[in-house]
Design an enzyme around this catalytic site. Structure first.
Site, PDB file in Angstrom:
ATOM      1  N   ALA A   1      -6.578   2.702  -6.769  1.00  0.00           N
ATOM      2  CA  ALA A   1      -6.813   4.266  -7.189  1.00  0.00           C
ATOM      3  C   ALA A   1      -6.158   4.786  -5.699  1.00  0.00           C
ATOM      4  O   ALA A   1      -5.866   4.535  -4.804  1.00  0.00           O
ATOM      5  CB  ALA A   1      -8.203   4.379  -7.681  1.00  0.00           C
TER       6      ALA A   1
ATOM      7  N   GLU B   1     -10.636   2.634   5.807  1.00  0.00           N
ATOM      8  CA  GLU B   1     -10.365   1.770   4.580  1.00  0.00           C
ATOM      9  C   GLU B   1     -11.666   0.580   5.051  1.00  0.00           C
ATOM     10  O   GLU B   1     -12.218   0.469   4.030  1.00  0.00           O
ATOM     11  CB  GLU B   1      -9.237   1.348   4.294  1.00  0.00           C
ATOM     12  CG  GLU B   1      -8.062   2.140   4.074  1.00  0.00           C
ATOM     13  CD  GLU B   1      -8.517   2.531   3.020  1.00  0.00           C
ATOM     14  OE1 GLU B   1      -9.159   2.238   2.007  1.00  0.00           O
ATOM     15  OE2 GLU B   1      -8.042   4.091   2.377  1.00  0.00           O
TER      16      GLU B   1
ATOM     17  N   GLU C   1      -7.789   8.349  -3.076  1.00  0.00           N
ATOM     18  CA  GLU C   1      -9.059   9.093  -3.135  1.00  0.00           C
ATOM     19  C   GLU C   1      -8.167  10.454  -2.677  1.00  0.00           C
ATOM     20  O   GLU C   1      -9.012  11.385  -1.756  1.00  0.00           O
ATOM     21  CB  GLU C   1      -9.366   8.878  -1.597  1.00  0.00           C
ATOM     22  CG  GLU C   1      -8.482   8.874  -0.633  1.00  0.00           C
ATOM     23  CD  GLU C   1      -7.689   7.654  -0.013  1.00  0.00           C
ATOM     24  OE1 GLU C   1      -7.514   6.687  -0.718  1.00  0.00           O
ATOM     25  OE2 GLU C   1      -8.353   7.854   1.161  1.00  0.00           O
ATOM     26  N   ASN C   2      -7.319  11.282  -3.395  1.00  0.00           N
ATOM     27  CA  ASN C   2      -7.162  12.925  -3.212  1.00  0.00           C
ATOM     28  C   ASN C   2      -7.976  14.010  -3.525  1.00  0.00           C
ATOM     29  O   ASN C   2      -9.065  13.476  -3.986  1.00  0.00           O
ATOM     30  CB  ASN C   2      -5.931  13.446  -4.600  1.00  0.00           C
ATOM     31  CG  ASN C   2      -4.642  12.111  -4.460  1.00  0.00           C
ATOM     32  OD1 ASN C   2      -4.247  11.336  -3.839  1.00  0.00           O
ATOM     33  ND2 ASN C   2      -5.307  11.484  -5.831  1.00  0.00           N
TER      34      ASN C   2
ATOM     35  N   HIS D   1     -16.074   3.615  -4.012  1.00  0.00           N
ATOM     36  CA  HIS D   1     -15.000   3.125  -3.195  1.00  0.00           C
ATOM     37  C   HIS D   1     -14.607   4.478  -3.102  1.00  0.00           C
ATOM     38  O   HIS D   1     -14.263   4.830  -1.738  1.00  0.00           O
ATOM     39  CB  HIS D   1     -13.777   1.863  -3.069  1.00  0.00           C
ATOM     40  CG  HIS D   1     -12.671   2.116  -1.879  1.00  0.00           C
ATOM     41  ND1 HIS D   1     -13.061   1.411  -0.745  1.00  0.00           N
ATOM     42  CD2 HIS D   1     -11.321   3.066  -1.690  1.00  0.00           C
ATOM     43  CE1 HIS D   1     -12.243   1.565  -0.428  1.00  0.00           C
ATOM     44  NE2 HIS D   1     -11.364   2.778  -0.999  1.00  0.00           N
ATOM     45  N   GLU D   2     -13.740   5.308  -4.000  1.00  0.00           N
ATOM     46  CA  GLU D   2     -12.671   6.674  -3.626  1.00  0.00           C
ATOM     47  C   GLU D   2     -13.504   7.999  -3.868  1.00  0.00           C
ATOM     48  O   GLU D   2     -13.334   8.359  -2.846  1.00  0.00           O
ATOM     49  CB  GLU D   2     -11.506   6.914  -5.327  1.00  0.00           C
ATOM     50  CG  GLU D   2     -10.941   5.130  -5.462  1.00  0.00           C
ATOM     51  CD  GLU D   2     -10.205   5.403  -4.035  1.00  0.00           C
ATOM     52  OE1 GLU D   2      -9.578   5.829  -3.456  1.00  0.00           O
ATOM     53  OE2 GLU D   2     -10.261   4.014  -4.256  1.00  0.00           O
TER      54      GLU D   2
HETATM   55  N1  PHE Z   1      -5.757   4.669  -0.180  1.00  0.00           N
HETATM   56  C1  PHE Z   1      -6.279   4.118  -1.265  1.00  0.00           C
HETATM   57  C2  PHE Z   1      -7.702   3.277  -1.591  1.00  0.00           C
HETATM   58  O1  PHE Z   1      -8.599   3.414  -1.482  1.00  0.00           O
HETATM   59  C3  PHE Z   1      -5.692   3.262  -1.621  1.00  0.00           C
HETATM   60  C4  PHE Z   1      -3.698   3.456  -1.463  1.00  0.00           C
HETATM   61  C5  PHE Z   1      -3.182   2.749  -0.846  1.00  0.00           C
HETATM   62  C6  PHE Z   1      -3.210   4.123  -2.878  1.00  0.00           C
HETATM   63  C7  PHE Z   1      -1.878   3.494  -0.581  1.00  0.00           C
HETATM   64  C8  PHE Z   1      -2.219   4.364  -2.912  1.00  0.00           C
HETATM   65  C9  PHE Z   1      -1.358   4.024  -1.882  1.00  0.00           C
HETATM   66  O2  PHE Z   1      -7.869   2.751  -1.122  1.00  0.00           O
HETATM   67 ZN    ZN Z   2      -9.447   2.751   0.469  1.00  0.00          ZN
END
Ligand code: PHE
Ligand code: ZN
Length: 878
Positions: A266, A324, A268-269, A301-302
């Site tokens: 997923a 992360e 997190e936009n 998480h998101e």
């Molecule tokens: N940033 C996302 C996460 O919550 C992971 C992700 C990275 C999704 C790259 C798509 C592309 O961990």
């Molecule tokens: Zn993440």
């Protein structure tokens, strides 16, 4: 596609951006085959640097127009290459307008703007925004975005982007539009848009500060009824983050969209998360208890990223673990609070010790904060995520919950709205607590898994117990010499009656009962505990207080003792795992040397004791009964022989089932519930029942097989249906074919359930599995363009079926390399990930080693390889 060797990007080469974007005004005329993107960027030159050119990133963009301060540039006034648009030195403040055309329908990489089930969606992390428009695509450029989407209202009735909707209406040409404004400055990797025919589940959440937030989960109409659990999870996560970290949500609306085609879990936009539908959709008939838990964790998480990632973001991609590692730690703590702390810890440690250790000990080992990369997509790794979370957990342990919270408060306050580094994070914790974490920082820069060597000596006359602890970290590529790390080492000394002894180190006034956290900072320490009258059994690294390999020479009897008595639930489980590992290792040696295999009486007794304990927590018990996985056992071996591992482990499963048959059957029946419920107790009971069923099915006994078929047929929930089907998939009986066909017939229209069907077959240890997997690549349920399908069939075969993937003929390797090469032109990111099992070639016995390396070389020699696959293959061989 790549020309020569890809360029290496280095952390030490970081320089601040020459221009900042204050405002990004975007307009999308969404269409398939052609979408037009207009961007109007308000720029400010970075006053801290001498004037330099504005170089925008951009890939596969059809440039139609570029203007500076309203004046259109002629082609000789700019330089356009494969990945850049260079506009030369621009005024201190100016606006740049571009107009480009893109073709989302042809985008199979699932990066940038693409179509999923005919709907538009985006994925911009890490560097996908440059496939949408020309832009300084780096996380330290943070801008306010306004986005206007326009499209055919019949085909794309729903138009979503980040922030709040501020305008909508009809255009003269019959299209409709919506304008979104995001008040929070953000890097472009957090940009998102979604357009299509979607329906939503709506709810609200009132924050601690009294703000009412609209919650919306958007899905395709066929999935409308499957969003309840995701919504519940979201609200739990929002409340938890307020309670535990003091973090509130900040926009009026929070949206989640589920799509079937997604490279990762997923994203997190800001205000508009885009999810792999696997982590949103659930109903008891289609999702297992594990799926439910996965959804809760990923939704959380998101959501947590809104603070740890979005409000405070990363300066550059080397700092990825800043968001992360921290966010994984946060979601682990959340799940522990929602479910069972010990079970959650066991699962996380299993993942870490099986797969992160493998990465950290192999050719692709890198620090939590890497120093160099060719393709950043290759660095979304277990090291950055899981070891990164362990690093944050150690900080939590060292500072204590209050100190840690003071530190994170300071971090969020001080860096809100900024793009920062891992060092900034540690520094905020230092400032808030007065602790010196200089040596601790090595965890961010040093790759490899430290080995702790521990020995204990009891001197009955002096009544002392001396623990000697050494640490060393083996070399990793590019880091031959390692320094000692700052390690929190939690332990207890268990007395003969099973009670923790009070601990007092020489020089201390008072003894403290229970667990104590020692701090290791040197290559060697000796700790002398006083007033220890009887010889204790040390319970070391309680709760798995650091991501290290622990070496202590326990006897079988001591392990069985800890398994029965340790007050630390994690260590009780771990003692059982160590004991089982040891037994299997001996069986492997017997198997290889052609000696008859015999069941270890000590292990049998220990397992019997577990099963006979009426008070045991069902989830923990189920976990304790599970033997270490073949992948974990492989990680512990030197020249890995997957066949010996498989056969030794299967022998043990069978032998235990034979001896424990009555009690396993009794337990199976005792934990069958007449109706399906979702409480932690009910989940624990299901889990235990299904673990018992798994053992019993190892007996290859017709009565048990009939029982299993009955469970499959009568199951009113996916957990029980899958447990039965998974056991049936491992045996060559007519019922297997029948059940698999029935399952297919029932669920052929549900893509997520068909993923389970593919994975079950791919992980069968039956000899015909590779042929079956090949057949399934041509089945309508499979699609190479869909990452979930690729993972369910090919990924599951290569990483979840060691004995068949590592067939001594090399046919499994050949098959995998072919699929990687087939996928690479379509989706390099997923292709590169698929290749990882082969990167472990050096760990295998000579025959397999050569075959694996041969396939890697064949991959590397292929022309037109993506830099994603090139980087993995070349480093694996290097
Ligand atoms: N940033 C996302 C996460 O919550 C992971 C992700 C990275 C999704 C790259 C798509 C592309 O961990
Ligand atoms: Zn993440």
């Amino acid at each position: 596609m790549r020309e020569a060797t890809p360029r290496t990007i280095r952390r030490e080469d970081y320089t601040p951006p020459p221009y900042f974007v204050e405002h990004a005004d975007l307009g999308f005329e969404l269409g398939d085959p052609v979408t037009r993107v207009e961007a109007r960027l308000t720029l400010r030159r970075n006053p801290a640097l001498p004037p330099g050119p504005l170089v925008l990133d951009g890939q596969e963009l059809g440039l139609k127009r570029v203007a500076v301060d309203g004046r259109e540039l002629a082609p000789h006034e700019y330089t356009l290459t494969e990945d850049h648009l260079d506009l030369g030195i621009l005024p201190e403040r100016c606006t740049v307008e571009t107009s480009v055309e893109i073709r989302p329908g042809e985008n199979t990489s699932l990066e940038g703007l693409y179509l999923s089930s005919g709907n538009f969606c985006t994925q911009c992390e890490a560097e996908g925004f440059r496939k949408i428009t020309f832009y300084p695509d780096r996380p330290d450029v943070m801008a306010r975005f306004s986005t206007t989407l326009s499209a055919d209202p019949a085909r794309y009735p729903v138009l979503l982007s980040n922030g709040n909707p501020v305008a909508r209406g009809e255009l003269p040409d019959g299209r409709h539009f919506v304008t979104w404004e995001d008040p929070f400055p953000k890097p472009c990797y957090l940009f998102a848009l979604v357009a299509g025919n979607l329906v939503s589940l709506e709810d609200t959440f009132t924050t601690a500060g009294g703000r009412e937030v609209k919650l919306e989960i958007w899905v395709e109409p066929r999935n409308a009824e499957k969003c309840g659990h995701a919504m519940h999870s979201l609200k739990q996560a929002m409340a938890w983050d307020e309670r535990v970290f003091g973090r509130e949500y900040d926009l009026d609306i929070y949206m989640i969209v589920a799509v079937d085609d997604f490279n990762m879990g997923a994203m997190e936009n800001k205000g508009l998360n885009v999810f792999n539908s696997k982590y949103v959709l659930a109903q008891p008939e289609t999702a297992t208890d594990e799926d439910y838990e996965g959804i809760e964790a990923v939704i959380a998480h998101e959501y947590f990223h809104n603070w740890s990632g979005n409000r405070v973001t990363c300066r550059d991609w080397f700092q990825l673990s800043l968001k992360e590692g921290f966010t994984v730690f946060r979601d682990q703590q959340f799940t522990a609070d929602m479910t069972s702390r010990a079970v959650k810890r066991i699962k996380d440690v299993n993942l870490l010790r099986t797969f992160q250790f493998r990465e950290d000990g192999g050719p692709l080992a890198h620090p939590v904060r890497p120093d160099a990369y060719q393709e950043i997509n290759n660095f979304y790794t277990l090291t950055v995520y899981e070891k990164g979370a362990e690093v944050v957990r150690m900080l939590h342990t060292l500072l204590g919950p209050e100190g840690f919270r003071r530190g994170t408060d300071r971090y969020f306050e001080r860096f809100d709205g900024q793009a920062v580094t891992c060092d900034d994070f540690v520094q905020a914790l230092e400032e808030a607590t007065g602790r010196d974490l200089s040596r601790f920082r090595r965890w961010y820069s040093q790759a490899g898994t430290p080995v702790l060597g521990v020995s204990g000596h009891h001197d009955p006359r002096a009544r002392t117990y001396t623990l000697t602890v050494t640490q060393h970290t083996p070399p990793t590529p590019g880091q031959p010499d390692k320094l000692p790390l700052h390690i929190p080492f939690a332990l207890g000394l268990v007395g003969p009656d099973g009670v923790d002894l009070p601990l007092r180190l020489a020089g201390e006034a008072e003894a403290v009962a229970g667990t104590r956290v020692l701090e290791l900072t040197e290559a060697e320490h000796a700790f002398v505990f006083e007033a220890i009258g009887t010889t204790p059994v040390p319970s070391l690294l309680r709760g798995y207080s650091a991501p290290v390999r622990l070496r202590y020479d326990y006897s079988d009897a001591e392990l069985a003792f800890l398994m029965a008595h340790d007050t630390d639930e994690f260590n009780r489980w771990d003692a059982g795992q160590r004991l089982a590992e040891r037994v299997i290792t001996r069986l492997m040696a017997d198997y290889r040397d052609g000696r008859p295999l015999r069941l270890d009486e000590g292990l049998l007794a220990a397992y019997r004791k577990l099963l006979e304990d009426p008070g045991a927590d069902r989830r923990l018990l189920a976990q304790a009964l599970m033997l270490p996985s073949e992948a974990y056992l492989a990680e512990q071996s030197d020249a890995i022989d997957p066949e010996a591992i498989h056969n030794a482990r299967e022998f043990l499963r069978h032998a235990l089932a034979q001896e424990l048959r009555p009690i396993l059957l009794e337990s199976y029946h005792a934990h069958r519930d007449p109706d399906y419920r979702v409480s932690p107790e009910a989940i624990g009971r299901r889990r235990l029942k299904n673990v018992c069923l798994g053992y019993l099915m190892a007996l290859h006994d017709e009565t048990i097989q009939a029982l299993c078929m009955t469970q499959y047929r009568e199951a009113d929930n996916m957990t029980d249906a899958m447990a039965a089907l998974a056991a049936l998939a491992q045996v060559d009986i007519p019922g297997r074919i029948e059940a698999l066909a029935h399952f297919h017939g029932r669920w052929r229209d549900d893509p997520l359930v068909m993923d389970k069907w593919l994975a079950l077959q791919a992980t069968s240890s039956l000899p015909g599995t590779l042929e079956e997997v090949k057949r399934l690549t041509r089945h309508p349920a499979f699609n190479l363009r869909n990452p979930n399908k690729v993972r369910a069939l090919i990924g599951a075969f290569a990483s979840g079926n060691p004995v068949r993937f590592h067939d001594p003929s090399g046919a499994g390797y050949l098959f995998l390399a072919d699929r990687v090469l087939e996928l690479d032109p379509l989706n390099p990111q997923v292709a590169a990930r698929l290749l990882t099992p082969l990167t472990q070639w050096r760990r295998y016995e000579p025959g397999r080693r050569a075959l694996m390396a041969g396939e890697l070389k064949r991959v590397l020699a292929t022309p037109q390889l993506s830099k994603d696959v090139y980087e993995i293959a070349s480093k694996a061989l290097g």
